[in-house]
Design a protein around this motif. Structure first.
Motif, mmCIF file in Angstrom:
data_model
loop_
_atom_site.group_PDB
_atom_site.id
_atom_site.type_symbol
_atom_site.label_atom_id
_atom_site.label_comp_id
_atom_site.label_asym_id
_atom_site.label_seq_id
_atom_site.Cartn_x
_atom_site.Cartn_y
_atom_site.Cartn_z
ATOM 1 N N ARG A 12 11.152 48.452 1.110
ATOM 2 C CA ARG A 12 10.919 47.121 0.531
ATOM 3 C C ARG A 12 11.303 46.028 1.526
ATOM 4 N N LEU A 16 8.845 43.288 3.259
ATOM 5 C CA LEU A 16 9.106 41.852 3.166
ATOM 6 C C LEU A 16 9.123 41.207 4.554
ATOM 7 N N SER A 19 5.451 40.975 5.804
ATOM 8 C CA SER A 19 4.655 39.938 5.147
ATOM 9 C C SER A 19 5.138 38.528 5.509
ATOM 10 N N GLY A 20 6.318 38.414 6.111
ATOM 11 C CA GLY A 20 6.827 37.114 6.535
ATOM 12 C C GLY A 20 7.753 36.466 5.520
ATOM 13 N N VAL A 21 8.035 37.125 4.394
ATOM 14 C CA VAL A 21 8.951 36.565 3.404
ATOM 15 C C VAL A 21 10.362 36.540 3.977
ATOM 16 N N VAL A 22 10.769 37.650 4.635
ATOM 17 C CA VAL A 22 12.053 37.710 5.323
ATOM 18 C C VAL A 22 11.747 37.659 6.814
ATOM 19 N N LYS A 23 12.316 36.672 7.508
ATOM 20 C CA LYS A 23 12.058 36.535 8.945
ATOM 21 C C LYS A 23 12.899 37.528 9.719
ATOM 22 N N LYS A 27 16.942 39.240 8.960
ATOM 23 C CA LYS A 27 16.996 40.598 8.431
ATOM 24 C C LYS A 27 18.442 41.052 8.269
#
Length: 182
Positions: A12, A16, A19-23, A27
């Motif tokens: 997960r 994320l 997809s760029g939601v978490v840079k 992390k």
């Protein structure tokens, strides 16, 4: 793979980040360590079951304070009152709390019998300017109240009409000029 496992959690987080939601700069610290050294067996957490073999669950006794009995009787007799509690003020004291404090004060003086203490507390608060209304009943009245204060407007008008049957009077006691019908 079980949905609640760490491996699925890793996937997960990876998705994320893709997809760029978490840079990449945000992390989690553990991500690289877990990716480099994955566990040989997937960790599985099983919640332990509490073993109750014939033990009775102990009932917690109710805790009642003397003030609770006074409050219960207050709300039974007077209800909650016409206004809501003003909790925005830190020094707000409810009508019920004022009643309890006055009751305890009068009780500590020991001058009154228990049967009359509740009623006398209401009268003492009335003397201080706090009017208590009984549920479905009249206001607790003081013994020193003037009889005119208890009169209704209709009673006053009826009394004025019986005083002078042929005359029209005003409340100031002056008689106006008679009105002649045309």
């Amino acid at each position: 793979s079980v949905i609640g496992t760490l491996e699925s959690f890793l996937f997960r987080v990876r998705d994320l980040m893709r997809s760029g939601v978490v840079k990449q700069s945000e992390k989690p610290i553990w991500y690289d360590v877990y990716k480099a050294f994955p566990p040989k067996k997937d960790p599985l957490y099983i919640k332990p079951v509490a073993k109750i073999y014939g033990k009775k669950a102990e009932a917690v006794p109710d805790i009642f304070y003397r003030e609770d009995e006074i409050r219960a009787k207050f709300y039974e007799v007077y209800g909650t009152g016409p206004r809501a509690f003003d909790l925005s003020k830190s020094d707000f004291v409810s009508t019920c709390q004022r009643f309890v404090e006055k009751y305890m004060e009068l009780e500590s003086q020991g001058e009154l019998e228990k049967e009359f203490l509740f009623e006398q507390t209401g009268k003492a608060l009335l003397a201080e300017g706090l009017v208590l209304r009984r549920r479905g009943g009249p206001v607790v009245v003081s013994d020193t109240r003037h009889p005119v204060l208890g009169m209704k407007l209709t009673d006053m008008l009826a009394e004025l009409q019986t005083d002078a049957p042929g005359e029209t009077q005003t409340l100031g006691g002056q008689t106006p000029a008679p009105v002649i019908p045309q």
